[in-house]
Motif scaffolding. Structure first.
Motif, PDB file in Angstrom:
ATOM      1  N   TYR A  28      42.624  43.113  39.277  1.00 48.82           N
ATOM      2  CA  TYR A  28      43.010  42.800  40.644  1.00 48.82           C
ATOM      3  C   TYR A  28      42.680  43.965  41.574  1.00 48.82           C
ATOM      4  O   TYR A  28      42.171  43.770  42.681  1.00 48.82           O
ATOM      5  CB  TYR A  28      44.512  42.493  40.717  1.00 48.82           C
ATOM      6  N   GLU A  37      37.398  41.450  35.558  1.00 41.35           N
ATOM      7  CA  GLU A  37      37.638  42.411  36.643  1.00 41.35           C
ATOM      8  C   GLU A  37      39.131  42.462  36.949  1.00 41.35           C
ATOM      9  O   GLU A  37      39.815  41.436  36.936  1.00 41.35           O
ATOM     10  CB  GLU A  37      36.864  41.998  37.894  1.00 41.35           C
ATOM     11  N   LYS A  50      42.048  32.969  40.364  1.00 42.10           N
ATOM     12  CA  LYS A  50      40.958  33.535  39.572  1.00 42.10           C
ATOM     13  C   LYS A  50      39.708  32.659  39.531  1.00 42.10           C
ATOM     14  O   LYS A  50      38.605  33.155  39.348  1.00 42.10           O
ATOM     15  CB  LYS A  50      41.434  33.766  38.130  1.00 42.10           C
ATOM     16  N   THR A 106      35.816  33.462  40.452  1.00 38.45           N
ATOM     17  CA  THR A 106      35.668  34.863  40.837  1.00 38.45           C
ATOM     18  C   THR A 106      35.430  35.718  39.600  1.00 38.45           C
ATOM     19  O   THR A 106      35.555  35.260  38.457  1.00 38.45           O
ATOM     20  CB  THR A 106      36.928  35.387  41.553  1.00 38.45           C
ATOM     21  N   SER A 107      35.149  36.991  39.822  1.00 41.59           N
ATOM     22  CA  SER A 107      34.923  37.917  38.710  1.00 41.59           C
ATOM     23  C   SER A 107      36.198  38.264  37.956  1.00 41.59           C
ATOM     24  O   SER A 107      36.138  38.909  36.911  1.00 41.59           O
ATOM     25  CB  SER A 107      34.261  39.199  39.229  1.00 41.59           C
ATOM     26  N   LEU A 108      37.343  37.818  38.473  1.00 42.99           N
ATOM     27  CA  LEU A 108      38.584  37.970  37.709  1.00 42.99           C
ATOM     28  C   LEU A 108      38.488  37.217  36.387  1.00 42.99           C
ATOM     29  O   LEU A 108      39.079  37.616  35.383  1.00 42.99           O
ATOM     30  CB  LEU A 108      39.777  37.457  38.526  1.00 42.99           C
ATOM     31  N   LEU A 139      43.417  37.414  50.269  1.00 45.91           N
ATOM     32  CA  LEU A 139      43.336  37.498  48.812  1.00 45.91           C
ATOM     33  C   LEU A 139      44.637  36.972  48.216  1.00 45.91           C
ATOM     34  O   LEU A 139      45.642  37.685  48.156  1.00 45.91           O
ATOM     35  CB  LEU A 139      43.086  38.951  48.384  1.00 45.91           C
ATOM     36  N   ASP A 166      40.362  46.313  41.248  1.00 44.36           N
ATOM     37  CA  ASP A 166      38.917  46.400  41.482  1.00 44.36           C
ATOM     38  C   ASP A 166      38.450  45.331  42.467  1.00 44.36           C
ATOM     39  O   ASP A 166      37.575  45.576  43.308  1.00 44.36           O
ATOM     40  CB  ASP A 166      38.151  46.258  40.170  1.00 44.36           C
ATOM     41  N   THR A 167      39.035  44.147  42.350  1.00 45.03           N
ATOM     42  CA  THR A 167      38.679  43.082  43.292  1.00 45.03           C
ATOM     43  C   THR A 167      39.010  43.500  44.721  1.00 45.03           C
ATOM     44  O   THR A 167      38.190  43.358  45.636  1.00 45.03           O
ATOM     45  CB  THR A 167      39.427  41.782  42.940  1.00 45.03           C
ATOM     46  N   ASN A 176      36.668  46.257  45.990  1.00 43.37           N
ATOM     47  CA  ASN A 176      35.337  45.743  46.305  1.00 43.37           C
ATOM     48  C   ASN A 176      35.333  44.957  47.613  1.00 43.37           C
ATOM     49  O   ASN A 176      34.403  45.080  48.417  1.00 43.37           O
ATOM     50  CB  ASN A 176      34.814  44.876  45.156  1.00 43.37           C
ATOM     51  N   LEU A 184      40.037  34.127  49.019  1.00 40.33           N
ATOM     52  CA  LEU A 184      40.019  34.148  47.559  1.00 40.33           C
ATOM     53  C   LEU A 184      41.324  33.526  47.090  1.00 40.33           C
ATOM     54  O   LEU A 184      42.408  34.025  47.405  1.00 40.33           O
ATOM     55  CB  LEU A 184      39.876  35.580  47.033  1.00 40.33           C
TER      56      LEU A 184
END
Length: 301
Positions: free
Chosen positions: A89, A87, A78, A81-83, A49, A91-92, A95, A75
């Motif tokens: 960091y 979202e 951003k 991604t859902s960032l 990440l 939460d990423t 998950n 990853l």
């Protein structure tokens, strides 16, 4: 280290010297193509990440995973991604951790608290560069390079030149030097150095190079300075030029953690100096990160 599983590497203060010695020994065995080392990597994943840009660190961790048969989940920033959708960091990371990777390699800024996060995840966290706080694997590969070429880390004199104030690499070397017995000294413009330093500081690059057994240039991070420093003046007074490096011992090492601003911190022709081990640092980075991945997935088994 992680309070949950004691396999995380967040800093070097809490990494025992015996563990460091073990990592270096594993790296030696990998370098020698020792077939006795084996990881049952099939079916395992490692999450990489990288919330900040990286070339050497990211790709060497990818290489380490590939060589052990571990599939890297990547990853990069951003984008895509859902960032991008809001979202956080944290939460990423939570998950991705729920997907049960064998470890989480994370590069991030100071706004993400890896120590707190390590208490919330199941997978070990490997710090791949955390804001200004530290870059443990870079310091380890630098020390491994010292050991490889100079025989030992103990008693060596590492001169770090440049933007120490904003350097996570320097932060990790301050921690590692205490463990391995080498001395760190600094040199650079006053605005590039810590306001208070607990080590030797040279005002003259000539004096610092004459003292050192290894000299490391750091990238000039002009984006972090309110007042722009003259790059011409920097090169003249602190750059690793052929003229300046005449004061460094012929047996000493020239290092740089990258990326290099050629013609500022280090001249292009210096890369061909026999003392320069910049590319060997990169090679050693793969060995050290491969050793760390090996230790992370096999420890306790």
């Amino acid at each position: 280290m992680s309070s949950r599983n004691n396999k995380s590497i967040l800093d070097l203060r809490s990494l025992e010297k015996t563990k460091i010695d073990s990592l270096f020994s594993v790296a030696d065995r990998i370098a020698a193509s020792d077939k006795a080392l084996n990881v049952e990597g099939f079916g395992k994943t490692g999450a990489l990440l990288f919330f900040e840009a990286s070339t050497r660190t990211r790709m060497s961790f990818e290489t380490a995973c590939a060589r052990w048969g571990i599939y890297p989940l990547r990853l990069d920033g951003k984008s895509g991604t859902s960032l991008e959708k809001g979202e956080t960091y944290e939460d990423t990371v939570l998950n991705v951790d729920a997907m049960k990777p064998s470890f989480l390699v994370i590069r991030c800024g100071d706004d993400l608290d890896l120590e707190d996060l390590a208490k919330k995840v199941q997978a070990p966290i490997l710090n791949a560069g955390w804001g200004k706080k530290g870059h443990p694997t870079q310091a380890l590969l630098d020390a491994y390079t010292l050991r490889k070429h100079l025989g030992t880390c103990a008693g060596q004199k590492l001169l770090i030149v440049g933007d120490v104030r904003h350097s996570r690499v320097a932060s990790s070397h301050f921690e590692l030097a205490e463990k391995l017995g080498y001395e760190v000294a600094l040199c650079g413009p006053a605005e590039f150095l810590p306001e208070t330093a607990s080590c030797k500081v040279f005002s003259s690059l000539r004096e610092g190079l004459s003292w050192a057994t290894a000299a490391m240039a750091l990238r000039v991070q002009l984006e972090r300075h309110a007042t722009k420093y003259s790059l011409t003046d920097y090169r003249q007074h602190y750059g690793f030029t052929k003229a300046n490096l005449q004061f460094l011992s012929e047996k000493a090492l020239i290092l740089h953690p990258g990326p290099i601003n050629q013609g500022t911190e280090l001249d292009t022709d210096v890369l061909h100096d026999p003392r320069c081990q910049v590319l060997d640092q990169v090679s050693n980075g793969v060995l050290i990160r491969q050793a760390i991945v090996y230790a992370t997935v096999t420890e306790g088994k």
